[in-house]
Design an enzyme around this catalytic site. Sequence first.
Site, PDB file in Angstrom:
ATOM      1  CG  ASP A  82      36.537  36.846  33.325  1.00 40.21           C
ATOM      2  OD1 ASP A  82      36.165  36.952  34.365  1.00 40.21           O
ATOM      3  OD2 ASP A  82      37.156  37.615  32.672  1.00 40.21           O
ATOM      4  CB  CYS A 103      37.535  35.140  38.927  1.00 43.64           C
ATOM      5  SG  CYS A 103      37.432  37.007  38.940  1.00 43.64           S
ATOM      6  NE  ARG A 104      37.691  33.032  33.401  1.00 37.65           N
ATOM      7  CZ  ARG A 104      38.098  33.351  32.174  1.00 37.65           C
ATOM      8  NH1 ARG A 104      37.474  32.482  31.354  1.00 37.65           N
ATOM      9  NH2 ARG A 104      39.157  34.075  31.843  1.00 37.65           N
ATOM     10  CB  SER A 105      42.905  29.726  37.144  1.00 40.57           C
ATOM     11  OG  SER A 105      43.505  31.070  37.492  1.00 40.57           O
ATOM     12  CB  CYS A 135      41.481  32.220  34.234  1.00 36.29           C
ATOM     13  SG  CYS A 135      41.782  33.066  35.634  1.00 36.29           S
ATOM     14  CG  ASN A 149      46.385  33.117  39.076  1.00 38.48           C
ATOM     15  OD1 ASN A 149      47.557  32.999  39.825  1.00 38.48           O
ATOM     16  ND2 ASN A 149      45.313  32.155  39.336  1.00 38.48           N
TER      17      ASN A 149
END
Length: 161
Positions: free
Chosen positions: A128, A16-18, A11, A14
């Site tokens: 996000d 939240c999402r990934s 993301c 690095n």
Amino acid sequence: MAQPIKVLFVCMGNLCRSPMAEGVFKHYVTEAGLAQRIVSDSAGTHDYHVGDPPDPRAQRASERRGYDISGLRGRQVSRRDFGEFHYVLAMDEVNLRLLLRLCPQEHVHKVRLFMEFAADPALREVPDPYYGGAEGFERVLDMAEQAAQGLLCHLLNERAA
């Protein structure tokens, strides 16, 4: 033993999402008894949070579902990653384009959207959640669970073929 399949989730920061995608995927891989055969990591296209743990909201949401991402630390994707990983999976189109710009031509086939592995073809991007509330992190986990299951099935089918 054959070399493990390596998957990188990416993301922007690095944060939240990934890391959430990595945590979900690692959980499924471990439950399937495949931790020696499939390994994963996460990174960001930007260096905003290098060395930082995942966002506390991401950690709390993940922990509520049984995924421990507290030990992960942010890092920035590097050109070396494209040679090392078999799959480099972006969370959204913006990061996909950034990855394709950085990626050496011989590895472009490895770069894809994570949501390509989800059962629902209408889901293309993981939004996000950083500037929103707790429901955004829950949505990311819902999407990550769906795509991680699909990715694991894909990897198992690919190796069986």
